[in-house]
Enzyme design. Structure first.
Site, mmCIF file in Angstrom:
data_model
loop_
_atom_site.group_PDB
_atom_site.id
_atom_site.type_symbol
_atom_site.label_atom_id
_atom_site.label_comp_id
_atom_site.label_asym_id
_atom_site.label_seq_id
_atom_site.Cartn_x
_atom_site.Cartn_y
_atom_site.Cartn_z
ATOM 1 N N SER A 197 1.119 -1.275 0.013
ATOM 2 C CA SER A 197 0.499 -0.078 -0.128
ATOM 3 C C SER A 197 0.999 1.413 0.119
ATOM 4 C CB SER A 197 -1.016 -0.153 1.136
ATOM 5 O OG SER A 197 -0.364 -0.565 2.806
ATOM 6 N N ASP A 249 -4.151 6.550 10.162
ATOM 7 C CA ASP A 249 -4.008 5.867 10.997
ATOM 8 C C ASP A 249 -2.138 5.744 10.659
ATOM 9 O OD1 ASP A 249 -2.124 5.564 8.087
ATOM 10 O OD2 ASP A 249 -3.591 4.218 6.867
ATOM 11 N N HIS A 293 0.011 5.322 6.949
ATOM 12 C CA HIS A 293 0.511 5.864 5.311
ATOM 13 C C HIS A 293 1.310 7.101 4.743
ATOM 14 C CE1 HIS A 293 -2.018 2.143 5.693
ATOM 15 N NE2 HIS A 293 -1.041 1.226 4.169
ATOM 16 N N GLY A 342 -1.943 -4.424 1.574
ATOM 17 C CA GLY A 342 -2.187 -5.542 2.020
ATOM 18 C C GLY A 342 -1.387 -6.809 1.671
ATOM 19 N N ASN A 355 3.952 -5.041 5.780
ATOM 20 C CA ASN A 355 2.702 -5.853 6.339
ATOM 21 C C ASN A 355 3.495 -6.942 6.773
ATOM 22 O OD1 ASN A 355 0.283 -4.482 5.486
ATOM 23 N ND2 ASN A 355 1.178 -4.986 3.535
#
Length: 208
Positions: A36, A184, A187, A73, A101
């Site tokens: 991402s 968040d 990102h 993801g 991830n």
């Protein structure tokens, strides 16, 4: 007269197809293979770091096209499965920006290492002349010092073992900075993405 006009239009269409095909074949290709962060999650694709790198390349009038192959993801295991499909196109430079991830999920570092090696080997099977850049990632500190240390070392170990260009940390100067990350905390903002592009550039430029 009508047939002649149709013939001229058809000839023009064929010329444009041939021109675009030759133009595409003439372009060298840089493929950004990531998750991402690469995809530009929460932003427009034009605000992700591959687009900013394309801007740098265009400003220097270099014959390279940057392909954003980021998938939100994605883990290194997913990347190892997906890379064969990605490599159906011709590639000159291949940047691996995976692993974030894995760290967030606490995946065994030995599995991350195995997957990264698989990706590199598949790229080299496609073409041994492809230049490869491996960007390191960090695991969150809540997983413990031993895990974060082992996870961090995986990327350098792979780079050394497979003899690829190594960028120690993809999110250098961006991770942990609230002003450079979306709400968040994971990102990057567009400004953060620009910093990532600036940090990649010294590793990429010598390969152009």
């Amino acid at each position: 007269m009508k047939r002649e006009k149709i013939a001229k239009v058809a000839a023009l269409c064929l010329f444009l197809i041939a021109f675009n095909t030759l133009w595409a074949f003439g372009q060298n290709k840089i493929l950004m293979f990531g998750d991402s962060i690469t995809a530009g999650y929460g932003l427009g694709e034009e605000q992700a770091y591959p687009a900013f790198i394309q801007d740098k390349i265009d400003s220097l009038d270099l014959n390279y096209t940057v392909v954003n192959a980021g998938l939100s993801g994605e883990t290194t295991a997913g990347g190892a499965r997906r890379v064969d499909w990605i490599l159906q196109q011709e590639v000159d430079i291949f940047l691996i920006g995976l692993g974030g991830n894995d760290g967030l999920r606490g995946i065994d570092p030995s599995n991350t290492k195995k997957n990264l090696i698989t990706i590199i080997e598949k790229v080299r099977e496609k073409d041994s002349e492809i230049d490869i850049i491996l960007a390191g990632m960090e695991a969150p500190p809540n997983l413990g010092q031993q895990y974060t240390s082992e996870f961090r070392s995986v990327f350098r170990e792979v780079a050394n073992e497979k003899d690829v260009t190594f960028m120690p940390f993809l999110l250098e100067d961006v991770a942990g900075n609230e002003e450079l990350n979306q709400p968040d905390g994971i990102h990057p903002t567009a400004e953060g993405q620009q910093i990532i592009a600036n940090n990649i550039w010294p590793y990429l430029k010598p390969l152009l």
